[in-house]
Design a protein around this motif. Structure first.
Motif, PDB file in Angstrom:
ATOM      1  N   ASN A 173      20.807 -26.994  15.787  1.00 41.03           N
ATOM      2  CA  ASN A 173      21.354 -27.420  17.068  1.00 41.03           C
ATOM      3  C   ASN A 173      22.314 -28.582  16.822  1.00 41.03           C
ATOM      4  N   TYR A 174      21.766 -29.786  16.624  1.00 38.17           N
ATOM      5  CA  TYR A 174      22.569 -30.994  16.488  1.00 38.17           C
ATOM      6  C   TYR A 174      23.414 -30.941  15.215  1.00 38.17           C
ATOM      7  N   LYS A 175      24.737 -31.113  15.380  1.00 37.96           N
ATOM      8  CA  LYS A 175      25.696 -31.101  14.265  1.00 37.96           C
ATOM      9  C   LYS A 175      25.524 -29.864  13.375  1.00 37.96           C
ATOM     10  N   LYS A 176      25.286 -28.734  14.030  1.00 37.87           N
ATOM     11  CA  LYS A 176      25.018 -27.509  13.268  1.00 37.87           C
ATOM     12  C   LYS A 176      26.220 -27.053  12.447  1.00 37.87           C
ATOM     13  N   GLY A 177      27.441 -27.400  12.917  1.00 34.92           N
ATOM     14  CA  GLY A 177      28.628 -26.997  12.166  1.00 34.92           C
ATOM     15  C   GLY A 177      28.675 -27.616  10.781  1.00 34.92           C
ATOM     16  N   LEU A 178      28.278 -28.877  10.670  1.00 35.32           N
ATOM     17  CA  LEU A 178      28.250 -29.541   9.364  1.00 35.32           C
ATOM     18  C   LEU A 178      27.241 -28.885   8.435  1.00 35.32           C
ATOM     19  N   LEU A 179      26.105 -28.531   8.990  1.00 39.70           N
ATOM     20  CA  LEU A 179      25.051 -27.930   8.175  1.00 39.70           C
ATOM     21  C   LEU A 179      25.485 -26.561   7.655  1.00 39.70           C
ATOM     22  N   LYS A 180      26.051 -25.762   8.522  1.00 38.58           N
ATOM     23  CA  LYS A 180      26.507 -24.432   8.100  1.00 38.58           C
ATOM     24  C   LYS A 180      27.648 -24.544   7.090  1.00 38.58           C
ATOM     25  N   ALA A 181      28.555 -25.479   7.328  1.00 35.30           N
ATOM     26  CA  ALA A 181      29.686 -25.647   6.413  1.00 35.30           C
ATOM     27  C   ALA A 181      29.214 -26.053   5.017  1.00 35.30           C
ATOM     28  N   TYR A 182      28.180 -26.899   4.957  1.00 30.35           N
ATOM     29  CA  TYR A 182      27.653 -27.320   3.657  1.00 30.35           C
ATOM     30  C   TYR A 182      27.196 -26.108   2.850  1.00 30.35           C
ATOM     31  N   PHE A 183      26.471 -25.203   3.477  1.00 32.97           N
ATOM     32  CA  PHE A 183      25.956 -24.047   2.736  1.00 32.97           C
ATOM     33  C   PHE A 183      27.027 -22.990   2.512  1.00 32.97           C
ATOM     34  N   ASN A 184      28.034 -22.928   3.368  1.00 33.49           N
ATOM     35  CA  ASN A 184      29.127 -21.986   3.137  1.00 33.49           C
ATOM     36  C   ASN A 184      29.906 -22.337   1.885  1.00 33.49           C
ATOM     37  N   ASP A 185      29.919 -23.634   1.533  1.00 29.41           N
ATOM     38  CA  ASP A 185      30.677 -24.094   0.367  1.00 29.41           C
ATOM     39  C   ASP A 185      29.864 -24.105  -0.924  1.00 29.41           C
ATOM     40  N   SER A 186      28.606 -23.709  -0.856  1.00 28.24           N
ATOM     41  CA  SER A 186      27.748 -23.778  -2.042  1.00 28.24           C
ATOM     42  C   SER A 186      27.448 -22.378  -2.567  1.00 28.24           C
ATOM     43  N   GLN A 187      27.252 -22.291  -3.876  1.00 26.86           N
ATOM     44  CA  GLN A 187      26.836 -21.034  -4.485  1.00 26.86           C
ATOM     45  C   GLN A 187      25.346 -20.850  -4.259  1.00 26.86           C
ATOM     46  N   GLN A 188      24.967 -19.653  -3.849  1.00 25.10           N
ATOM     47  CA  GLN A 188      23.590 -19.444  -3.418  1.00 25.10           C
ATOM     48  C   GLN A 188      22.957 -18.280  -4.161  1.00 25.10           C
ATOM     49  N   ASP A 189      21.683 -18.449  -4.513  1.00 23.86           N
ATOM     50  CA  ASP A 189      20.897 -17.331  -5.029  1.00 23.86           C
ATOM     51  C   ASP A 189      19.779 -17.017  -4.036  1.00 23.86           C
ATOM     52  N   TYR A 190      20.078 -17.222  -2.761  1.00 26.18           N
ATOM     53  CA  TYR A 190      19.122 -16.975  -1.690  1.00 26.18           C
ATOM     54  C   TYR A 190      19.901 -16.555  -0.447  1.00 26.18           C
ATOM     55  N   HIS A 191      19.182 -16.149   0.592  1.00 30.85           N
ATOM     56  CA  HIS A 191      19.817 -15.657   1.815  1.00 30.85           C
ATOM     57  C   HIS A 191      19.397 -16.528   2.998  1.00 30.85           C
ATOM     58  N   ILE A 192      20.355 -16.895   3.847  1.00 24.86           N
ATOM     59  CA  ILE A 192      20.073 -17.711   5.030  1.00 24.86           C
ATOM     60  C   ILE A 192      20.453 -16.943   6.287  1.00 24.86           C
ATOM     61  N   CYS A 193      19.536 -16.933   7.266  1.00 18.76           N
ATOM     62  CA  CYS A 193      19.830 -16.484   8.620  1.00 18.76           C
ATOM     63  C   CYS A 193      19.827 -17.707   9.527  1.00 18.76           C
ATOM     64  N   TRP A 194      20.879 -17.870  10.321  1.00 21.75           N
ATOM     65  CA  TRP A 194      21.006 -19.023  11.202  1.00 21.75           C
ATOM     66  C   TRP A 194      20.631 -18.640  12.631  1.00 21.75           C
ATOM     67  N   TYR A 195      19.985 -19.583  13.333  1.00 25.46           N
ATOM     68  CA  TYR A 195      19.593 -19.384  14.725  1.00 25.46           C
ATOM     69  C   TYR A 195      20.035 -20.610  15.515  1.00 25.46           C
ATOM     70  N   ASP A 196      20.933 -20.404  16.471  1.00 26.74           N
ATOM     71  CA  ASP A 196      21.495 -21.513  17.230  1.00 26.74           C
ATOM     72  C   ASP A 196      20.707 -21.738  18.516  1.00 26.74           C
ATOM     73  N   GLU A 197      20.179 -22.944  18.670  1.00 28.17           N
ATOM     74  CA  GLU A 197      19.575 -23.334  19.939  1.00 28.17           C
ATOM     75  C   GLU A 197      20.694 -23.665  20.930  1.00 28.17           C
ATOM     76  N   VAL A 198      20.619 -23.107  22.122  1.00 25.30           N
ATOM     77  CA  VAL A 198      21.568 -23.466  23.170  1.00 25.30           C
ATOM     78  C   VAL A 198      21.199 -24.819  23.753  1.00 25.30           C
TER      79      VAL A 198
END
Length: 348
Positions: A173-198
């Protein structure tokens, strides 16, 4: 060789024995009656004792394993350490009258044995504003506050990855764009599903967003805590006991800095204790949960996860606590605890 750090008296309290146990990498201590071996004590022994209704102010002798493997000499002890499937980390050498002569140490099995691969989903509640960590959280969402070289959420995820848990469901929820951007820029050996609280839904209400998405036992954690415990043993406890929810609870000890007076009828003093130490089982914010619990969570309603647990209890479903040592619980929910965590990770 002096192994005093591995030994406690049989009259030592469980509370103090747990502290001693946490201070040794071998995760076993030897309980002595004078110089004679009385038994051994591990975190598993203490956990079973507490789950059976034991108290932290009981004696170490009450929880000790009374028939440990022993050796008559060093050669026999080494043979035991080489055998037994490598399960033994220390073997006591005793005389015929059980007097302790020496303790031979084996390799650290925690470092040599691969961890069980659980492959369970992990749900991380990462939507809070983190007001208690102001002013840090004016700039960063709480999950991205650095602890050492990594943000706290990555420390949490790496712990789960060691147990083969590669499926992450993160509620934001709070500052979710920063959190998603951090993981979009990282190499991952795992899978993330995001859930946005309105809107903010609390520590439990956000789980309603996962209805129909999980079909097996899952870990559920706040984003500001880390447990250095055995996650496989937690999962085994949860599943063996057919729990709907298991709370991981830390045995927290607090010293009252005053003399405490107990009063009876007419003001008569019935007891006086100088700076007593009290023990509590504290909710760490890490849980194991069955997927059917999600179906009972109303949508768009803000509520804490403890309220959801109480609802499961009212339905007659089994809810339980898995106790761990307070030394295994790292908490950064408040500024003072954040600094403690950073010190534990070697910062400052």
């Amino acid at each position: 060789m002096n192994h005093s750090e591995l030994c406690v008296s049989h009259t030592t309290t469980i509370r103090d024995a747990m502290r001693q146990l946490n201070s040794t990498a071998k995760k076993i201590i030897f309980v002595l009656n004078d110089d004679k071996l009385y038994g051994t004590l591990t975190d598993g022994d203490i956990r079973r004792f507490l789950l059976a209704g034991g108290r932290m102010d009981a004696l170490a002798a009450d929880a000790a394993h009374l028939h440990p493997r022993t050796a008559e000499n060093a050669e026999q002890a080494r043979a035991l350490l080489r055998g037994e499937g490598g399960d033994l980390t220390a073997v006591p050498v005793v005389k015929a009258d059980n007097t302790l002569v020496d303790i031979l140490l084996g390799p650290d099995s925690a470092q040599t044995s691969p961890l069980p691969q659980l492959a369970l989903p992990v749900v991380i509640m990462a939507g809070g504003m983190g007001k208690r960590l102001d002013p840090y959280t004016r700039i960063l969402p709480k999950p991205l506050i650095p602890i050492g070289d990594l943000p706290i959420i990555e420390h949490i995820m790496q712990r789960f990855l060691r147990y083969g848990c590669t499926e992450f469901h993160i509620v934001v929820n709070y500052k979710k764009g920063l959190l998603k951007a951090y993981f979009n820029d990282s190499q991952q050996d795992y899978h993330i599903c995001w859930y946005d609280e309105v809107q903010p839904l609390g520590t439990g209400g956000g789980l309603s967003l996962l209805k129909g998405r999980l079909d097996k036992t899952f870990f559920f954690t706040n984003c500001d805590i880390l447990l250095r415990s055995d996650y496989a043993k937690m999962a085994e406890f949860h599943q063996t006991n057919h729990n709907a929810v298991t709370i991981v609870g830390a045995c927290k000890n607090m010293t009252i800095p005053y003399g405490v007076v107990e009063m009876g009828k007419g003001g008569v003093i019935t007891a006086f204790r100088e700076k007593p130490e009290l023990s509590f089982l504290t909710n760490t914010g890490l849980y194991l949960v069955e997927p059917e619990v999600l179906e009972d969570i109303p949508e768009d309603k803000s509520q804490g996860f403890p309220d959801i647990i109480e609802g499961q209890r009212q339905k007659g479903r089994r809810t339980a606590v898995y106790p761990v040592s307070e030394e295994e619980w790292l908490d950064m929910g408040q500024m003072e605890e954040l600094e403690k965590m950073r010190r534990r990770f070697g910062e400052g």
